[in-house]
Structures are given as C-alpha cells and as structure tokens.
Design a protein around this motif. Structure first.
Motif, PDB file in Angstrom:
ATOM      1  N   GLU A  65       0.817  -1.225   0.000  1.00 60.62           N
ATOM      2  CA  GLU A  65       0.000   0.000   0.000  1.00 60.62           C
ATOM      3  C   GLU A  65       0.844   1.267   0.000  1.00 60.62           C
ATOM      4  O   GLU A  65       0.308   2.357   0.029  1.00 60.62           O
ATOM      5  CB  GLU A  65      -0.913   0.037   1.238  1.00 60.62           C
ATOM      6  N   HIS A 263     -11.446  -0.616   0.965  1.00 64.06           N
ATOM      7  CA  HIS A 263     -10.349  -1.339   0.301  1.00 64.06           C
ATOM      8  C   HIS A 263      -9.529  -2.109   1.357  1.00 64.06           C
ATOM      9  O   HIS A 263      -9.235  -3.292   1.178  1.00 64.06           O
ATOM     10  CB  HIS A 263      -9.471  -0.346  -0.468  1.00 64.06           C
ATOM     11  N   GLU A 264      -9.177  -1.443   2.436  1.00 67.36           N
ATOM     12  CA  GLU A 264      -8.385  -2.115   3.483  1.00 67.36           C
ATOM     13  C   GLU A 264      -9.212  -3.223   4.138  1.00 67.36           C
ATOM     14  O   GLU A 264      -8.683  -4.280   4.488  1.00 67.36           O
ATOM     15  CB  GLU A 264      -7.903  -1.098   4.529  1.00 67.36           C
ATOM     16  N   HIS A 267      -8.911  -6.264   2.198  1.00 70.90           N
ATOM     17  CA  HIS A 267      -7.734  -7.079   2.517  1.00 70.90           C
ATOM     18  C   HIS A 267      -7.998  -7.951   3.744  1.00 70.90           C
ATOM     19  O   HIS A 267      -7.555  -9.098   3.816  1.00 70.90           O
ATOM     20  CB  HIS A 267      -6.509  -6.192   2.761  1.00 70.90           C
ATOM     21  N   GLU A 289      -4.708  -6.643  -4.976  1.00 70.27           N
ATOM     22  CA  GLU A 289      -5.055  -5.214  -4.935  1.00 70.27           C
ATOM     23  C   GLU A 289      -6.334  -4.927  -5.727  1.00 70.27           C
ATOM     24  O   GLU A 289      -7.219  -4.217  -5.264  1.00 70.27           O
ATOM     25  CB  GLU A 289      -3.901  -4.352  -5.458  1.00 70.27           C
ATOM     26  N   PHE A 321      -4.049   5.300  -5.612  1.00 69.78           N
ATOM     27  CA  PHE A 321      -2.964   4.504  -6.180  1.00 69.78           C
ATOM     28  C   PHE A 321      -2.474   5.006  -7.521  1.00 69.78           C
ATOM     29  O   PHE A 321      -1.741   4.329  -8.203  1.00 69.78           O
ATOM     30  CB  PHE A 321      -3.338   3.023  -6.329  1.00 69.78           C
TER      31      PHE A 321
HETATM   32 ZN   LIG Z   1      -4.401  -2.668  -0.987  1.00 71.13          ZN
END
Ligand SMILES: [Zn+2]
Length: 382
Positions: A65, A263-264, A267, A289, A321
């Motif tokens: 990240e 998004h996190e 994960h 990702e 990103f």
């Molecule tokens: Zn990520």
C-alpha cells in the motif's frame, strides 16, 4: 545538566545549546539552524545502515500500500520529473514539498521518517479513542463506515481493530524515542536525543510543525495470521491522515474515507478467507489489490452499503494509487488506473444487477466471480 550530559555522550557535532533543544511543551523550540541540519543529516547517514531486521519486517507490512517512497519523494521535490504520473496525487504531493531541500530529503529518507507514524500505529494503536484527520474531520465518516462494513459483509470482522495514523506523532518525543530504539537499536538516552532533534527539525513551518501530510500518506491492513504471526498484534486497519487530506483536496472527500477503508477491509476479508497472495510476484499483488478494489467498489455502490454512483466510485479508484512509482510498465504492481476503475465498474454492475434486490453476496462468492472475470478487467491495459 541533562543537556550537557547528552552532548558529551553522543556528540552530534553541534553546539550544546542547539543539541539540547527544549521539549516542545516548554515553549517555542530553539531556531533550527543550518548547522543542526547538517549534523542531523550526518547522523541519519550513520544510522541508515543500522536499521534492525525487526523494523524491516514490520515496515514490509505496508509495502503493497505504500504510495510514497524515497524515490517518489525525490521526484516530487524535483518538479522536472513529474512525467511518471502527471496528475492528481503526484501533483498535489509535489505542491506540498516545493520548499524541501536535498538536505531535508536526506534526513527524511535516511531516518525513514515517513515510516515512523506507520510503525507507531502498527505497534501501539488504537490506544484509546481514535480521531481521523488532523483535527478529527474524518472521524464521523470513518467510524460509521467501519460499523457498516462489519455488518455488510458475511465474514466476521469483530476482531479487526481500527486505528489512526497522524503526522504529528513525529513531534511526540516520548513516542518517537521508542521508535528510534526499535529502528536503530539505540540506547534510550541516545534514542531520546535523536527523537528530540527530529521533533525540532520538523517544527519548522515548512513541515507544518510536524503535521505535514507526507508523513501519514498511507492506509494499510494487516493480520497476524497473514503477515505478523510472531508479533501478536492482532488484525488492524490503519488510516493515515495525509492520504485522506490529499484525496479530499482532489475533490474526493465524499468518497475517499469510505473507499480507502473499504479497500483495506477488503484485505481483511482476504486474510480471513485465505485469499491472500501465496507468492510474492507482481501478478499476485495486482490480483489482491484489484480484488480489494472490487470489494471496495461493491460496498461503495451497493444499496445496502454507501449507495454511491458509479461515477464517484470510478473517480475514487482512478485517483487512489495513481501515485507511487513509474511502475506502469511493471506488468502488475497495483494494476493501472484503468484497471482499477474497471474493477470498480465490475463491482458496481454486480452490486446493482437486475434481480439483486439489495441482497449482499457472500464475500467468498464476490471473490470467485471476480477472479473468473479478471482477464476482462485487465484487458484495457493488458
Ligand atoms: Zn491494498
């Protein structure tokens, strides 16, 4: 007395009065001088090779990240090298660092200062109630989104702890003394001396008195089972202020806090479901990702999630990103901005498919469907 002792013991090669800069709480710090700057740069150069293996292992947790590294910072400071990622986040970051000097850069990267708030959050937070954003401007959005995500997905997320990462941690000498010990295996008095000098360095106005967004320009997720088995830190999501401020400045404040967190959280779903990358390869990183983007996009656009329009989701994924490196020719660091936007588009269609009627699919099913469609998602820039 204390000052004199430190000076003798650790001789950084600067005058005693300058070395023993008073703690910030005692009033305005002594003026930062070119001599102190040179001394701190030389100290950084000595310490860089002494970074401990444990610090290296902990820092690797945020690798996938990490948007800003020494190279990115160097390019941002040297405005002539913006061609790698010409718009958005890079440009914004460049504007924040126009008055940084090469010596500043050597100190920041030599001491790994961009990693200090991250390491602190990783090891010690949440230690009490958290606020998000330097002045708590994102607290409401983030805490609400976290609760909604935990209800939204079918995978139990009650073990995940959410923590903030603030740049001004760097001027908290008690906290950074512990980090200097960890990073360079310094004895406590020497670590405190270094921490005090770092706080004085960052108290210069150009570093926002320690609040400069550069030092918290990240968000990341980790779990013991996937990444840090021997540390016993549990499962956490860390949200950095700088990243939130940057996306807010780009006009994405209505979607970025939710999107980054989702998004996190994606994960964390991968960790829980055993969907993490089995090998360390660009392709494996790109898959995890883009899948985290898909989890994020599904939540952002779902009627029972954030119910956002596809255009907002895509704008967010495109910006997020976009920074980083010149790695677009690397076949798969994070996926290209186009591929990320495509992952969001895919998720939007899935969340709003005819007949879905507000049903939330199990996370494992979203993953299976996503992986089946991955070739098409990669196609725009394959
Ligand atoms: Zn990520």
């Amino acid at each position: 007395m204390r000052r004199r002792t430190f000076t003798t013991a650790f001789a950084l090669g600067v005058p005693a009065l300058a070395l023993g800069a008073p703690a910030l709480a005692d009033g305005p710090p002594a003026a930062w001088t070119p001599a102190r700057s040179r001394a701190l740069r030389d100290r950084a150069a000595q310490l860089t090779p002494r970074m401990t293996d444990r610090a290296r292992r902990l820092m690797a947790v945020a690798d996938s990240e990490r948007l800003v590294d020494a190279g990115t910072l160097e390019r941002a400071i040297d405005g002539s090298q913006h061609e790698c990622a010409p718009t958005g986040l890079t440009q914004w970051l460049g504007e924040q660092v126009t008055d940084f000097t090469d010596e500043d850069l050597a100190i920041i990267t030599g001491l790994f200062l961009m990693e200090w708030p991250m390491l602190h959050a990783l090891l010690f937070e949440p230690d009490g109630p958290q606020h998000y954003g330097p002045d708590g401007e994102y607290t409401k959005a983030i805490t609400k989104t976290f609760r909604t995500l935990q209800k939204f997905w079918d995978v139990d997320g009650s073990h995940i702890r959410l923590a903030a990462m603030h740049s001004d941690l760097l001027v908290d000498v008690d906290a950074t003394t512990a980090l200097a010990e960890l990073l360079f295996e310094l004895p406590t008095p020497e670590a405190r001396e270094l921490a005090t000098e770092v706080a004085a360095f960052l108290s210069q106005p150009k570093f926002g008195g320690g609040r400069h967004p550069l030092f918290s320009f990240n968000a990341f997720a980790f779990s013991d089972q996937a990444l840090l088995g021997d540390e016993g830190l549990g499962s956490k999501i860390i949200m950095g202020d700088g990243m939130l401020q940057a996306l807010d400045a780009l006009g994405l404040g209505d979607v970025a806090p939710q999107g980054i967190l989702a998004h996190e959280y994606g994960h964390q779903l991968q960790f829980s479901l055993g969907l993490g990358a089995e090998e360390q390869s660009p392709e494996a990183t790109r898959l995890t990702e883009l899948e985290a983007d898909a989890f994020s996009g599904y939540y952002l656009s779902h009627p029972r999630g954030e119910r956002l329009r596809n255009r907002r989701v895509e704008a967010f994924l495109y910006a997020y990103f976009q920074l980083g490196d010149c790695a677009f020719d690397d076949p798969g660091h994070h996926g290209t901005p186009n591929q990320r936007a495509e992952a969001g588009h895919w998720a939007y269609d899935l969340a709003n498919a005819k007949g879905a009627k507000g049903h939330v699919r199990p996370a494992a099913q979203v993953s299976t469907l996503f992986r089946e469609d991955l070739p098409e998602i990669l196609a725009p820039d394959a």
